[in-house]
Design a protein around this motif. Sequence first.
Motif, PDB file in Angstrom:
ATOM      1  N   VAL A  57       0.801  -1.232   0.000  1.00 16.29           N
ATOM      2  CA  VAL A  57       0.000   0.000   0.000  1.00 16.29           C
ATOM      3  C   VAL A  57       0.833   1.281   0.000  1.00 16.29           C
ATOM      4  N   PRO A  58       1.905   1.393   0.777  1.00 18.48           N
ATOM      5  CA  PRO A  58       2.663   2.651   0.769  1.00 18.48           C
ATOM      6  C   PRO A  58       3.320   2.968  -0.584  1.00 18.48           C
ATOM      7  N   ASN A  59       3.497   1.975  -1.436  1.00 16.94           N
ATOM      8  CA  ASN A  59       4.219   2.174  -2.697  1.00 16.94           C
ATOM      9  C   ASN A  59       3.322   2.339  -3.914  1.00 16.94           C
ATOM     10  N   VAL A  60       2.076   1.940  -3.812  1.00 14.21           N
ATOM     11  CA  VAL A  60       1.168   1.905  -4.963  1.00 14.21           C
ATOM     12  C   VAL A  60       0.571   3.290  -5.198  1.00 14.21           C
ATOM     13  N   PRO A  61       0.428   3.691  -6.474  1.00 10.39           N
ATOM     14  CA  PRO A  61      -0.223   4.980  -6.761  1.00 10.39           C
ATOM     15  C   PRO A  61      -1.628   5.040  -6.146  1.00 10.39           C
ATOM     16  N   GLN A  62      -1.988   6.209  -5.708  1.00 10.68           N
ATOM     17  CA  GLN A  62      -3.228   6.413  -4.972  1.00 10.68           C
ATOM     18  C   GLN A  62      -4.475   5.956  -5.735  1.00 10.68           C
ATOM     19  N   GLN A  63      -4.474   6.067  -7.055  1.00  8.57           N
ATOM     20  CA  GLN A  63      -5.675   5.706  -7.811  1.00  8.57           C
ATOM     21  C   GLN A  63      -6.002   4.213  -7.729  1.00  8.57           C
ATOM     22  N   PHE A  64      -5.076   3.386  -7.242  1.00  6.60           N
ATOM     23  CA  PHE A  64      -5.314   1.952  -7.137  1.00  6.60           C
ATOM     24  C   PHE A  64      -5.663   1.503  -5.719  1.00  6.60           C
ATOM     25  N   LEU A  65      -5.615   2.404  -4.762  1.00  6.64           N
ATOM     26  CA  LEU A  65      -5.797   2.016  -3.368  1.00  6.64           C
ATOM     27  C   LEU A  65      -7.203   1.502  -3.062  1.00  6.64           C
ATOM     28  N   LEU A  66      -8.225   2.074  -3.664  1.00  5.23           N
ATOM     29  CA  LEU A  66      -9.588   1.601  -3.417  1.00  5.23           C
ATOM     30  C   LEU A  66      -9.752   0.169  -3.917  1.00  5.23           C
ATOM     31  N   ASP A  67      -9.257  -0.117  -5.117  1.00  3.34           N
ATOM     32  CA  ASP A  67      -9.330  -1.485  -5.646  1.00  3.34           C
ATOM     33  C   ASP A  67      -8.579  -2.460  -4.741  1.00  3.34           C
ATOM     34  N   LEU A  68      -7.412  -2.066  -4.280  1.00  2.35           N
ATOM     35  CA  LEU A  68      -6.635  -2.936  -3.395  1.00  2.35           C
ATOM     36  C   LEU A  68      -7.350  -3.158  -2.063  1.00  2.35           C
ATOM     37  N   ALA A  69      -7.979  -2.113  -1.535  1.00  6.46           N
ATOM     38  CA  ALA A  69      -8.714  -2.257  -0.278  1.00  6.46           C
ATOM     39  C   ALA A  69      -9.871  -3.245  -0.432  1.00  6.46           C
ATOM     40  N   MET A  70     -10.569  -3.161  -1.547  1.00  4.99           N
ATOM     41  CA  MET A  70     -11.671  -4.094  -1.797  1.00  4.99           C
ATOM     42  C   MET A  70     -11.148  -5.522  -1.948  1.00  4.99           C
ATOM     43  N   MET A  71     -10.053  -5.678  -2.677  1.00  2.00           N
ATOM     44  CA  MET A  71      -9.463  -7.010  -2.833  1.00  2.00           C
ATOM     45  C   MET A  71      -9.025  -7.569  -1.484  1.00  2.00           C
ATOM     46  N   HIS A  72      -8.412  -6.725  -0.676  1.00  7.21           N
ATOM     47  CA  HIS A  72      -7.947  -7.132   0.648  1.00  7.21           C
ATOM     48  C   HIS A  72      -9.112  -7.648   1.490  1.00  7.21           C
ATOM     49  N   ARG A  73     -10.185  -6.892   1.513  1.00 10.33           N
ATOM     50  CA  ARG A  73     -11.366  -7.269   2.289  1.00 10.33           C
ATOM     51  C   ARG A  73     -11.962  -8.584   1.788  1.00 10.33           C
ATOM     52  N   GLU A  74     -12.043  -8.728   0.472  1.00  9.48           N
ATOM     53  CA  GLU A  74     -12.583  -9.960  -0.107  1.00  9.48           C
ATOM     54  C   GLU A  74     -11.697 -11.168   0.211  1.00  9.48           C
ATOM     55  N   LEU A  75     -10.391 -10.991   0.121  1.00 12.50           N
ATOM     56  CA  LEU A  75      -9.476 -12.099   0.411  1.00 12.50           C
ATOM     57  C   LEU A  75      -9.616 -12.557   1.858  1.00 12.50           C
ATOM     58  N   LEU A  76      -9.725 -11.620   2.774  1.00 10.76           N
ATOM     59  CA  LEU A  76      -9.883 -11.986   4.182  1.00 10.76           C
ATOM     60  C   LEU A  76     -11.236 -12.645   4.441  1.00 10.76           C
ATOM     61  N   ALA A  77     -12.270 -12.214   3.730  1.00  8.27           N
ATOM     62  CA  ALA A  77     -13.583 -12.861   3.859  1.00  8.27           C
ATOM     63  C   ALA A  77     -13.517 -14.306   3.353  1.00  8.27           C
ATOM     64  N   TRP A  78     -12.891 -14.509   2.212  1.00 10.13           N
ATOM     65  CA  TRP A  78     -12.721 -15.876   1.696  1.00 10.13           C
ATOM     66  C   TRP A  78     -11.886 -16.702   2.673  1.00 10.13           C
ATOM     67  N   TRP A  79     -10.834 -16.117   3.212  1.00 10.52           N
ATOM     68  CA  TRP A  79      -9.945 -16.819   4.138  1.00 10.52           C
ATOM     69  C   TRP A  79     -10.718 -17.310   5.365  1.00 10.52           C
ATOM     70  N   GLN A  80     -11.618 -16.468   5.872  1.00  7.31           N
ATOM     71  CA  GLN A  80     -12.377 -16.827   7.069  1.00  7.31           C
ATOM     72  C   GLN A  80     -13.331 -17.992   6.835  1.00  7.31           C
ATOM     73  N   VAL A  81     -13.895 -18.103   5.638  1.00  3.28           N
ATOM     74  CA  VAL A  81     -14.915 -19.129   5.394  1.00  3.28           C
ATOM     75  C   VAL A  81     -14.401 -20.325   4.606  1.00  3.28           C
ATOM     76  N   PHE A  82     -13.154 -20.278   4.150  1.00  4.07           N
ATOM     77  CA  PHE A  82     -12.641 -21.362   3.316  1.00  4.07           C
ATOM     78  C   PHE A  82     -12.352 -22.592   4.161  1.00  4.07           C
ATOM     79  N   PRO A  83     -12.655 -23.796   3.692  1.00  2.00           N
ATOM     80  CA  PRO A  83     -13.189 -24.151   2.377  1.00  2.00           C
ATOM     81  C   PRO A  83     -14.691 -23.895   2.307  1.00  2.00           C
ATOM     82  N   VAL A  84     -15.103 -23.467   1.157  1.00  2.00           N
ATOM     83  CA  VAL A  84     -16.496 -23.099   0.932  1.00  2.00           C
ATOM     84  C   VAL A  84     -16.913 -23.589  -0.446  1.00  2.00           C
ATOM     85  N   GLU A  85     -18.176 -23.865  -0.587  1.00  2.00           N
ATOM     86  CA  GLU A  85     -18.708 -24.248  -1.888  1.00  2.00           C
ATOM     87  C   GLU A  85     -19.494 -23.067  -2.431  1.00  2.00           C
TER      88      GLU A  85
END
Length: 142
Positions: A57-85
């Motif tokens: 995050v500290p190195n990435v251009p600001q215009q990509f931070l929202l996309d990265l934040a959403m990806m981060h949140r989604e990855l942690l959500a998948w991590w919490q429920v995995f394995p999932v169908e």
Amino acid sequence: MERQSLYERFKLLSWQQQIGNIASTLANISRYADSPAYDELTKLSLREAALAIDWCVPNVPQQFLLDLAMMHRELLAWWQVFPVEPRSLLSLHTRHQSDRLLVMAGLMIGVNSDLQSSDVVSETNRLRGVDILIVKETVVSA
């Protein structure tokens, strides 16, 4: 100790290389998510990708931070429920996110000047609502 060593190597990379490494991890998740034999590896990789997003995050251009934040949140959500169908949904989603990161970093060929291909944009719009809702339903029902 291993995490610190990984972090020390990761922080020396350019932001494009950091994003490329995260994309590679997501591509691996996509490849292995469908197979129960790789559940442990998939779960560890989900966490690793989220951690790498934290680190870049500290190195990435600001215009990509929202996309990265959403990806981060989604990855942690998948991590919490995995394995999932259905596993195929995680596989498709992480393949899409891997491609999206490659576009962000300018590492994907055939991209227009806005750093987005029309295929990636339309797929993003289609998947955002679906993936998040399915993960939320899974978390609620678990």
